[in-house]
Design an enzyme around this catalytic site. Structure first.
Site, PDB file in Angstrom:
ATOM      1  N   ASP A 269      -4.218  11.206  17.253  1.00  0.00           N
ATOM      2  CA  ASP A 269      -3.776  11.671  15.937  1.00  0.00           C
ATOM      3  C   ASP A 269      -4.960  11.805  14.980  1.00  0.00           C
ATOM      4  OD1 ASP A 269      -1.835  12.628  14.236  1.00  0.00           O
ATOM      5  OD2 ASP A 269      -1.250  10.657  13.494  1.00  0.00           O
TER       6      ASP A 269
ATOM      7  N   ILE B 294       0.167   1.575  -1.340  1.00  0.00           N
ATOM      8  CA  ILE B 294      -0.913   2.569  -1.361  1.00  0.00           C
ATOM      9  C   ILE B 294      -0.651   3.735  -0.419  1.00  0.00           C
ATOM     10  CG2 ILE B 294      -2.814   1.086  -2.168  1.00  0.00           C
ATOM     11  CD1 ILE B 294      -3.581   0.652   0.779  1.00  0.00           C
TER      12      ILE B 294
ATOM     13  N   GLY C 267       4.170   7.477   9.103  1.00  0.00           N
ATOM     14  CA  GLY C 267       5.210   7.460  10.126  1.00  0.00           C
ATOM     15  C   GLY C 267       5.587   6.041  10.523  1.00  0.00           C
ATOM     16  N   PHE C 268       4.623   5.145  10.478  1.00  0.00           N
ATOM     17  CA  PHE C 268       4.843   3.764  10.897  1.00  0.00           C
ATOM     18  C   PHE C 268       5.631   2.976   9.854  1.00  0.00           C
ATOM     19  CE2 PHE C 268       3.275  -0.683  11.031  1.00  0.00           C
ATOM     20  CZ  PHE C 268       3.587  -1.013  12.345  1.00  0.00           C
ATOM     21  N   GLY C 269       5.364   3.236   8.615  1.00  0.00           N
ATOM     22  CA  GLY C 269       6.039   2.501   7.550  1.00  0.00           C
ATOM     23  C   GLY C 269       5.267   2.579   6.249  1.00  0.00           C
ATOM     24  N   THR C 270       5.349   1.482   5.477  1.00  0.00           N
ATOM     25  CA  THR C 270       4.720   1.477   4.155  1.00  0.00           C
ATOM     26  C   THR C 270       3.421   0.685   4.201  1.00  0.00           C
ATOM     27  OG1 THR C 270       6.963   1.432   3.296  1.00  0.00           O
ATOM     28  CG2 THR C 270       5.215   0.996   1.715  1.00  0.00           C
ATOM     29  N   VAL C 271       2.439   1.176   3.447  1.00  0.00           N
ATOM     30  CA  VAL C 271       1.149   0.495   3.419  1.00  0.00           C
ATOM     31  C   VAL C 271       0.926  -0.112   2.032  1.00  0.00           C
ATOM     32  CG1 VAL C 271      -1.325   0.727   3.907  1.00  0.00           C
ATOM     33  CG2 VAL C 271       0.288   2.267   5.017  1.00  0.00           C
TER      34      VAL C 271
ATOM     35  N   GLN D 254       2.305   5.721   2.604  1.00  0.00           N
ATOM     36  CA  GLN D 254       3.531   5.771   3.398  1.00  0.00           C
ATOM     37  C   GLN D 254       3.244   6.664   4.588  1.00  0.00           C
ATOM     38  OE1 GLN D 254       6.859   4.557   2.115  1.00  0.00           O
ATOM     39  NE2 GLN D 254       7.313   4.763   4.285  1.00  0.00           N
TER      40      GLN D 254
HETATM   41  N1  ATP Z   1      -6.851   0.507   5.958  1.00  0.00           N
HETATM   42  C1  ATP Z   1      -6.485   1.183   4.866  1.00  0.00           C
HETATM   43  N2  ATP Z   1      -7.160   1.046   3.708  1.00  0.00           N
HETATM   44  C2  ATP Z   1      -6.789   1.743   2.609  1.00  0.00           C
HETATM   45  N3  ATP Z   1      -5.750   2.591   2.570  1.00  0.00           N
HETATM   46  C3  ATP Z   1      -5.034   2.778   3.683  1.00  0.00           C
HETATM   47  C4  ATP Z   1      -5.352   2.079   4.892  1.00  0.00           C
HETATM   48  N4  ATP Z   1      -4.480   2.457   5.847  1.00  0.00           N
HETATM   49  C5  ATP Z   1      -3.667   3.353   5.279  1.00  0.00           C
HETATM   50  N5  ATP Z   1      -3.976   3.550   3.971  1.00  0.00           N
HETATM   51  C6  ATP Z   1      -3.295   4.458   3.031  1.00  0.00           C
HETATM   52  O1  ATP Z   1      -1.944   4.556   3.405  1.00  0.00           O
HETATM   53  C7  ATP Z   1      -1.614   5.910   3.742  1.00  0.00           C
HETATM   54  C8  ATP Z   1      -0.613   5.907   4.884  1.00  0.00           C
HETATM   55  O2  ATP Z   1      -1.258   5.440   6.048  1.00  0.00           O
HETATM   56  P1  ATP Z   1      -0.590   5.450   7.490  1.00  0.00           P
HETATM   57  O3  ATP Z   1      -1.677   5.220   8.449  1.00  0.00           O
HETATM   58  O4  ATP Z   1       0.562   4.536   7.530  1.00  0.00           O
HETATM   59  O5  ATP Z   1       0.060   6.847   7.613  1.00  0.00           O
HETATM   60  P2  ATP Z   1      -0.584   8.296   7.843  1.00  0.00           P
HETATM   61  O6  ATP Z   1      -1.565   8.221   8.926  1.00  0.00           O
HETATM   62  O7  ATP Z   1      -1.091   8.809   6.542  1.00  0.00           O
HETATM   63  O8  ATP Z   1       0.689   9.122   8.254  1.00  0.00           O
HETATM   64  P3  ATP Z   1       1.374   9.171   9.706  1.00  0.00           P
HETATM   65  O9  ATP Z   1       1.670   7.777  10.106  1.00  0.00           O
HETATM   66  O10 ATP Z   1       2.602   9.969   9.467  1.00  0.00           O
HETATM   67  O11 ATP Z   1       0.389   9.815  10.579  1.00  0.00           O
HETATM   68  C9  ATP Z   1      -2.955   6.567   4.076  1.00  0.00           C
HETATM   69  O12 ATP Z   1      -2.920   7.952   3.878  1.00  0.00           O
HETATM   70  C10 ATP Z   1      -3.883   5.861   3.097  1.00  0.00           C
HETATM   71  O13 ATP Z   1      -3.774   6.456   1.820  1.00  0.00           O
END
Ligand code: ATP
Length: 458
Positions: free
Chosen positions: A258, A138, A142-146, A140
């Site tokens: 952030d 769902i 900076g930390f990795g894949t979600v 991606q």
């Molecule tokens: N708890 C969650 N529930 C539903 N979707 C989520 C959740 N956490 C993250 N996501 C989805 O995954 C995407 C990536 O989340 P993540 O927090 O890893 O990175 P980011 O904050 O978008 O980018 P960066 O890490 O570069 O700041 C989000 O934009 C969102 O669409």
């Protein structure tokens, strides 16, 4: 109550200092962080379900959604700030884990776990995500894949799998930091950590799944409907509550570091939950300490120029980012709009110019209808946003004060809607302590604004 006279310097608009500051910060923000942001933004947008796009395509337009929240829902949010400190205090004493739900079992339910440290096995998480199937991906960051996952008991979770690099000590530190920070907080408007897995090359966080996409996606109308002003105000207040909680009500103050629209997740009822504590660090608690020096992290466009210049991080860096977020929510534009002509590229600066020229309403997201009530919100929210994002941190209000001002703006907005017969938003009782000061801006400030405008035009 009279508002204190605001001089151009409170806006940070004295020629000698702030122009340089702004230019330095804009330039460094773009150059240092833009590429990283662009990549993750593109990826994220690429990941948006074709279904969502389909909806937009079929509808051919973006409707404004108007949400009526119950008094109870909001009253709960107001209470949250005051009661959460108590509940989190209980958590931190180690008797009740925020990660382990008493009524629910994750992983091995026999284990008595420390707050936020519920551990999972790789087998459990593999099963929950269909072996980390791309279909369940769902996001991606900076930390990795979600991934979206479903636990044995049916609970939906977001599973954040760190990029594999065991030799990257920094990543491990970040992981530990995220665990520590998340585990000490519990608030309605913060994404809750359920547990984690750290094994050989794998570092995985299991967090509450928030089902309705990010604020940025909604501002881009990727879910088919545009957020109306009332909902945007509610979201801004939710975020202000969450950040106030982090700053003031956790055992050790936490600076998020952030705050941005893609880190604001929305529930089905359009309540906001602030996510991504990967960058956060514990704020200083030493008496006399006013900042922590640390390496600059954050996202282009949201970064506090003073932090960029001095590497000194304070709560006011979050306030700055929140100011940028407020402008984003009013205008619908990203903080940096690369494809626009030069004078419109930095949204904060563009909106400030419109505001100072008396044309604040022209910066309102075109997806929102103009009305006297909308006009009031735009004026007042932008004024607050510019205070929050003043170049000098001492000119920025605290997050708590920011939340209070937003409460007032919402109250005034609802009253005007009622008076004009514009909307059916129920009036909520004012929160007990928050209404001491008015958030109006007075005529004396017009003179300051003219001065500031002159500065901008030079
Ligand atoms: N708890 C969650 N529930 C539903 N979707 C989520 C959740 N956490 C993250 N996501 C989805 O995954 C995407 C990536 O989340 P993540 O927090 O890893 O990175 P980011 O904050 O978008 O980018 P960066 O890490 O570069 O700041 C989000 O934009 C969102 O669409």
């Amino acid at each position: 109550m009279d508002t204190p006279r605001r001089s151009p310097s409170r806006f940070g608009l004295h020629k000698s200092s702030s122009k340089t500051t702004t230019e330095v910060s804009d330039a460094s923000q773009v150059s240092m962080y833009q590429s990283q942001t662009d990549v993750s933004e593109k990826k994220r947008h690429g990941l948006l379900s074709s279904a969502a796009r389909g909806v937009v395509g079929v509808l051919g337009t973006c409707f404004v959604v108007s949400l009526k929240k119950t008094k109870e829902e909001d009253a709960y949010a107001f209470k949250e700030i005051s009661i959460s400190s108590t509940s989190a205090g209980t958590d931190r004493s180690g008797t009740l884990s925020i990660g382990s739900r008493k009524s629910n079992s994750y992983g091995n339910s026999k284990e008595l776990r420390k707050p936020g440290t519920m551990t999972f096995t790789m087998g459990e998480l593999s099963k929950a995500t269909g072996n980390f199937s791309p279909n369940n991906k769902i996001g991606q960051g900076g930390f990795g894949t979600v991934y979206k996952g479903k636990l044995k008991d049916g609970t939906l979770v977001a599973i954040k799998r760190a990029k594999k690099n065991i030799y990257d000590k920094h990543l491990s530190i970040e992981f530990q930091s995220e665990i520590q920070t998340l585990s000490s907080v519990e608030h309605l408007n913060l994404v809750r950590l359920l547990g984690y897995l750290e094994h050989e090359q794998e570092r995985i966080l299991v967090v509450e799944y928030v089902p309705n996409g990010t604020l940025r996606e909604h501002l881009d109308c990727l879910h088919g409907v545009a957020l109306d002003l009332a909902t945007r105000l509610d979201i801004a207040i939710d975020v202000a509550h969450a950040v106030t909680y982090l700053h003031m009500y956790t055992e050790q103050p936490i600076i998020h570091r952030d705050i941005k629209s893609s880190n604001i997740l929305l529930t089905e009822n359009f309540r906001a939950k602030v996510a991504d504590f990967g960058f956060s660090r514990l704020a200083p608690t030493d008496i006399g300490a006013t900042h922590v020096s640390t390496q600059v992290k954050g996202t282009a466009g949201y970064l506090d120029p003073e932090y960029l210049k001095t590497y000194q991080l304070t709560h006011k860096s979050d306030v700055y980012s929140f100011g940028v977020l407020l402008v984003e929510m009013i205008t619908g534009r990203r903080p940096i709009e690369q494809k626009r002509e030069l004078r419109e590229r930095i949204t904060l600066r563009w909106a400030l110019k419109k505001f100072l020229e008396g044309d604040a309403i022209l910066s309102l997201d075109p997806k929102i209808n103009r009305s006297p009530a909308a006009n009031l919100v735009v004026e007042k929210v932008l004024e607050l946003a510019f205070q929050c994002s003043a170049p000098a941190r001492q000119d920025r209000p605290s997050m708590k004060r920011t939340a209070e001002i937003l409460w007032n703006i919402r109250k005034d907005y609802r009253e005007l809607l009622e008076a004009n017969g514009e909307g059916g938003q129920p009036l909520l009782p004012p929160p007990e302590k928050a209404m001491e000061e008015e958030s109006s801006f007075d005529m004396r400030e017009v003179i300051d604004k003219i001065e500031a405008l002159r500065f901008l035009n030079n």
